[in-house]
Design an enzyme around this catalytic site. Structure first.
Site, PDB file in Angstrom:
ATOM      1  CG  ASP A 160      -1.778  -1.244   1.291  1.00  0.00           C
ATOM      2  OD1 ASP A 160      -2.248  -1.699   0.233  1.00  0.00           O
ATOM      3  OD2 ASP A 160      -1.933  -1.784   2.396  1.00  0.00           O
ATOM      4  CE  LYS A 187       3.193  -2.498  -4.441  1.00  0.00           C
ATOM      5  NZ  LYS A 187       2.869  -2.185  -3.057  1.00  0.00           N
ATOM      6  N   GLY A 189      -4.154  -4.381  -4.637  1.00  0.00           N
ATOM      7  CA  GLY A 189      -5.154  -3.434  -5.119  1.00  0.00           C
ATOM      8  C   GLY A 189      -4.430  -2.146  -5.445  1.00  0.00           C
ATOM      9  CG  HIS A 190      -1.328  -2.042  -7.667  1.00  0.00           C
ATOM     10  ND1 HIS A 190      -0.491  -2.779  -8.457  1.00  0.00           N
ATOM     11  CD2 HIS A 190      -0.974  -2.329  -6.388  1.00  0.00           C
ATOM     12  CE1 HIS A 190       0.336  -3.480  -7.689  1.00  0.00           C
ATOM     13  NE2 HIS A 190       0.050  -3.226  -6.431  1.00  0.00           N
ATOM     14  CD  GLN A 218       0.850  -8.744  -2.393  1.00  0.00           C
ATOM     15  OE1 GLN A 218       1.642  -9.412  -3.036  1.00  0.00           O
ATOM     16  NE2 GLN A 218      -0.399  -8.594  -2.790  1.00  0.00           N
TER      17      GLN A 218
HETATM   18  P1  IMP Z   1      -2.764 -12.762   1.982  1.00  0.00           P
HETATM   19  O1  IMP Z   1      -1.783 -12.216   1.007  1.00  0.00           O
HETATM   20  O2  IMP Z   1      -4.194 -12.545   1.580  1.00  0.00           O
HETATM   21  O3  IMP Z   1      -2.477 -14.189   2.340  1.00  0.00           O
HETATM   22  O4  IMP Z   1      -2.619 -11.942   3.365  1.00  0.00           O
HETATM   23  C1  IMP Z   1      -1.459 -12.045   4.181  1.00  0.00           C
HETATM   24  C2  IMP Z   1      -1.095 -10.685   4.781  1.00  0.00           C
HETATM   25  O5  IMP Z   1      -0.626  -9.828   3.745  1.00  0.00           O
HETATM   26  C3  IMP Z   1      -2.274  -9.961   5.439  1.00  0.00           C
HETATM   27  O6  IMP Z   1      -1.794  -9.237   6.551  1.00  0.00           O
HETATM   28  C4  IMP Z   1      -2.728  -9.000   4.363  1.00  0.00           C
HETATM   29  O7  IMP Z   1      -3.386  -7.874   4.887  1.00  0.00           O
HETATM   30  C5  IMP Z   1      -1.400  -8.630   3.730  1.00  0.00           C
HETATM   31  N1  IMP Z   1      -1.528  -8.203   2.332  1.00  0.00           N
HETATM   32  C6  IMP Z   1      -1.733  -8.971   1.246  1.00  0.00           C
HETATM   33  N2  IMP Z   1      -1.785  -8.233   0.129  1.00  0.00           N
HETATM   34  C7  IMP Z   1      -1.587  -6.967   0.509  1.00  0.00           C
HETATM   35  C8  IMP Z   1      -1.484  -5.727  -0.219  1.00  0.00           C
HETATM   36  O8  IMP Z   1      -1.591  -5.656  -1.449  1.00  0.00           O
HETATM   37  N3  IMP Z   1      -1.276  -4.620   0.550  1.00  0.00           N
HETATM   38  C9  IMP Z   1      -1.125  -4.673   1.893  1.00  0.00           C
HETATM   39  N4  IMP Z   1      -1.205  -5.800   2.598  1.00  0.00           N
HETATM   40  C10 IMP Z   1      -1.424  -6.941   1.917  1.00  0.00           C
END
Ligand code: IMP
Length: 431
Positions: A13, A16, A40-41, A226
């Site tokens: 977040d 990007k 989510g960009h 991420q």
């Molecule tokens: P997962 O990727 O859905 O398995 O989530 C694992 C962890 O990564 C959680 O704490 C999510 O909130 C975090 N996470 C996954 N994708 C994002 C992203 O695009 N931005 C911020 N946090 C993320």
């Protein structure tokens, strides 16, 4: 010709989407190489808001080719919905402009069911806060060699065989261990047969396409999702995502050799946020944290969850420079800090009685981390209309200088608002 990798330096977040969208103007091909629709960009173009979860943000530029690499975990329903949404807003997405690796793994309905059921079964205080999109269970199957790839959809008999095996295995876990509902092979097969028809024209060998683009002198931009601290190996494990989010992942997640990467740029928000559970040493669990959250509109682009907010963390930044081999930084949301005076930047951590420049490798072995702060004067001017470094208040320039000193690399651009034009360019990121 050049190849540029863009990654997040924090917990995701970082903004990007906007930076990739800007840099995409200079690239011919934009590639996603890891993660899935947990990303989510958010992009603001001509006053219109777009959120790309799966399709590379470069798709908003009409004449670019976008590629989804083998390292991505791919949910066909999200892909099709995203294409339809973009089309309804006047952006044509056809196989000429968007190609999908046959080696990307499919996120199946049982992955989503498992993601929810496993997260629900975790005790309070141990929940990861996953996005619930099936990301972890899909990568699990990939590593366990039980996964189903996009390319398997092109042979429906093979697909059905793999599906039957997986549903049998997953139903056992869902019903016997997790007290959840079983899934039905026939229903999934029907749904995916239709996806197969829709996806087939997009499926290709992305590694070969990248090689061809390089041979033809094209510029490529690799769009990370991420952030570094969410990396499965280098992040704050187990509160991480299930992929490698660091720059090196661009190589295996797209099928390009490391010697072909020219530059790596890290995106760093002017403060820090994190969604989901896990350690966050500079978190502001107070009214200032609430203020940052509101002023920065810090809600997850994928889940809508409120992001936790805190001071900029130089330890996290330093680690990101090292792990990703960053050449330059893009600083985002500097405008959000206007009115906060003074400002803190964490320069070191103190734990176990000593000072540390780096994140401990097992953060859970550390009872408590105390961030050591450098305090700087803030500024009160609105930055949203500023377009050159000289026009920034001195305090803002000093804040940026402090970031460069900690990182040991230059800042290439500064974002002072969500729109494309709200950007201060300092150096050519491709150069
Ligand atoms: P997962 O990727 O859905 O398995 O989530 C694992 C962890 O990564 C959680 O704490 C999510 O909130 C975090 N996470 C996954 N994708 C994002 C992203 O695009 N931005 C911020 N946090 C993320």
């Amino acid at each position: 010709m050049s190849t540029l990798v863009v990654v997040g330096t924090q917990w995701g977040d970082e903004g990007k989407g906007k930076v990739v969208d800007l840099l995409a103007e200079r690239a011919d091909v934009i590639v996603r190489f890891q993660g899935g629709n947990n990303a989510g960009h958010t992009l603001l173009v001509d006053g219109k808001k777009f959120i790309c979860h799966l399709i590379p943000s470069g798709i908003l530029h009409g004449n670019k080719v976008c590629l989804i690499g083998n390292g991505v975990v791919f949910d066909p329903s999200v892909f099709i919905k995203e294409i339809e949404e973009l089309s309804s807003r006047g952006i044509t997405v056809d196989p000429e402009r968007l190609r999908l690796s046959s080696n990307a793994h499919l996120i199946m309905p049982y992955h989503k069911a498992l993601d929810h059921a496993i997260e629900n079964a975790r005790p309070e205080g141990k929940k990861l806060g996953t996005t619930g999109r099936g990301i972890g269970p899909c990568y699990e199957d990939k590593i366990a060699r039980n996964g189903i790839k996009v390319g398997d959809l092109l042979d429906l008999d093979l697909f059905r065989e793999k599906l039957r095996y997986n549903v049998r295995e997953k139903n056992f876990i869902l019903t016997q261990r997790l007290n959840a509902e079983p899934l039905v092979v026939r229903d999934i097969f029907r749904e995916f047969r239709e996806y197969a028809r829709r996806l087939a024209p997009f499926v290709d060998d992305v590694s070969i396409l990248i090689d061809e683009a390089l041979r033809n002198g094209k510029s490529l931009l690799f769009e990370g999702a991420q952030g570094t601290q969410l990396d499965i190996d280098h992040g704050t494990y187990p509160y991480v995502t299930s992929s490698n989010t660091v720059a090196g992942a661009a190589c295996c997640g797209a099928g390009i050799g490391p010697s072909k990467i020219d530059k790596v740029i890290g995106i760093c928000k002017a403060y820090t946020t994190r969604v989901g559970g896990g350690p966050f040493p500079t978190e502001l669990a107070d009214t200032l944290g609430d203020y940052l959250q509101k002023k920065g509109a810090e809600f997850g682009a994928t889940t809508g969850r409120r992001r936790r907010c805190g001071w900029l963390d130089g330890v996290v930044l330093r680690d990101a420079v090292r792990i990703n081999g960053l050449d330059g930084l893009a600083i985002t949301k500097l405008d959000v800090l206007s009115g906060i005076d003074p400002l803190n930047i964490c320069t070191e951590y103190e734990f176990s009685g000593t000072r540390h420049l780096h994140m401990p490798s097992n953060i859970w072995a550390v009872e408590a981390i105390w961030p050591i702060y450098e305090t700087l004067p803030g500024w009160h001017e609105d930055l949203s209309q500023i377009r050159s470094l000289e026009d920034l208040p001195k305090e803002a320039r000093d804040y940026l200088k402090a970031i460069e000193e900690i990182a040991g690399i230059p800042i290439v651009l500064i974002s002072v608002g969500p729109a494309r034009e709200q950007t201060v360019f300092l150096r050519d990121p491709f150069d």
